[in-house]
Write a protein that holds these residues in place. Sequence first.
Motif, short mmCIF file in Angstrom:
data_model
loop_
_atom_site.label_atom_id
_atom_site.label_comp_id
_atom_site.label_asym_id
_atom_site.label_seq_id
_atom_site.Cartn_x
_atom_site.Cartn_y
_atom_site.Cartn_z
N ARG A 1 1.23 8.19 -4.54
CA ARG A 1 1.53 7.76 -3.19
C ARG A 1 3.03 7.43 -3.12
NH1 ARG A 1 -2.46 9.88 -2.07
NH2 ARG A 1 -4.32 9.07 -1.01
N THR A 2 3.57 7.31 -1.92
CA THR A 2 4.96 6.89 -1.79
C THR A 2 5.04 5.39 -2.09
OG1 THR A 2 4.72 6.34 0.56
CG2 THR A 2 5.36 8.60 0.00
N VAL A 3 6.21 4.94 -2.47
CA VAL A 3 6.35 3.53 -2.80
C VAL A 3 6.15 2.65 -1.57
CG1 VAL A 3 7.84 3.95 -4.79
CG2 VAL A 3 8.88 3.63 -2.55
N ASP A 4 6.54 3.13 -0.39
CA ASP A 4 6.32 2.33 0.82
C ASP A 4 4.83 2.19 1.12
OD1 ASP A 4 8.94 1.78 1.21
OD2 ASP A 4 9.19 2.96 3.05
N SER A 5 4.07 3.22 0.84
CA SER A 5 2.63 3.12 1.04
C SER A 5 2.03 2.04 0.16
CB SER A 5 1.95 4.47 0.74
OG SER A 5 2.32 5.45 1.68
N ILE A 6 2.50 1.97 -1.07
CA ILE A 6 2.01 0.94 -1.99
C ILE A 6 2.47 -0.44 -1.54
CG2 ILE A 6 2.04 0.11 -4.37
CD1 ILE A 6 0.51 2.74 -3.97
N ARG A 7 3.75 -0.57 -1.22
CA ARG A 7 4.28 -1.88 -0.82
C ARG A 7 3.63 -2.40 0.46
NH1 ARG A 7 10.40 0.23 -1.94
NH2 ARG A 7 10.51 -0.30 -4.17
N ASN A 8 3.27 -1.49 1.35
CA ASN A 8 2.67 -1.89 2.62
C ASN A 8 1.15 -1.97 2.57
OD1 ASN A 8 5.24 -1.94 3.80
ND2 ASN A 8 5.13 0.21 4.41
N GLY A 9 0.58 -1.66 1.41
CA GLY A 9 -0.87 -1.71 1.27
C GLY A 9 -1.59 -0.59 1.99
N ASN A 10 -0.88 0.50 2.24
CA ASN A 10 -1.47 1.62 2.96
C ASN A 10 -2.09 2.63 1.98
OD1 ASN A 10 -2.14 3.41 5.01
ND2 ASN A 10 -0.09 4.34 5.07
N PHE A 11 -3.14 2.21 1.33
CA PHE A 11 -3.85 3.06 0.38
C PHE A 11 -5.26 2.52 0.18
CE2 PHE A 11 -1.76 -0.29 -2.00
CZ PHE A 11 -2.75 -0.75 -2.85
N THR A 12 -6.11 3.35 -0.38
CA THR A 12 -7.49 2.96 -0.65
C THR A 12 -7.74 3.05 -2.15
OG1 THR A 12 -8.25 3.80 1.48
CG2 THR A 12 -9.93 3.50 -0.23
#
Length: 227
Positions: free
Chosen positions: A157-168
């Motif tokens: 995932r992109t790092v922003d997705s991880i930092r923003n909690g945008n993942f499952t």
Amino acid sequence: MNNILKPKGYDDVQVSVDRPRIKPDGYVCQILKATTETSKNGNILLVIYFDIAEGDFKGYYKQDYEEQVATPEKPKKWRGVYRIWLPDPDEYGTEKYEKATKNYKAFITSVERSNKGFAFNFQETSLAGKLVGFVFQEEEWEWEGKSGFTVKAYLPRTVDSIRNGNFTVPKTKYLHPATHGKPQTQPSDLPQFNWGNTTINEPHAQTDNDGLPTILTDINDDERLPF
């Protein structure tokens, strides 16, 4: 009262009692090395050696490896590894080729969008030092009559997705799901494939950060590590 006998070599034994076991979650990671290798079946893989760059588990795999070095009688391995099957030109036009290309591009796109100004030039060495996000999954394993669970990188995932909690975070993957009463299903928004290495007993779009984290700036100068 008798005294307990002090075991020979007691003072030289290195133990770890405080290091927490990594848990299924999303992590911002740093690529330490990227190379290619050939599997026993002749398939070419892109092999990514990484460590966690941010959060409570920052430097997790470096610490893990250093603890292995302190126990020389056991085999040592860097456990922060993520393997990607590369498409075989001879299979162009097949479903297998299309799937491998899609998975490969998903990883590269995650790296490019996580490092401002970076464009992959299809030289794997250019990936070293770059940030990328990984979603980790817990998996069950069996080996030589033993069994247990391991947690490893599953999806990029992109790092922003991880930092923003945008993942499952995917559900635990069981070897025998019927035994646990759990159907072996994946979230509908995740590709149906599995990347990464099997480790035994191992226990958040674009970024405006132009520099690298300070996690492992000396990694290449440390003779105790395998890079």
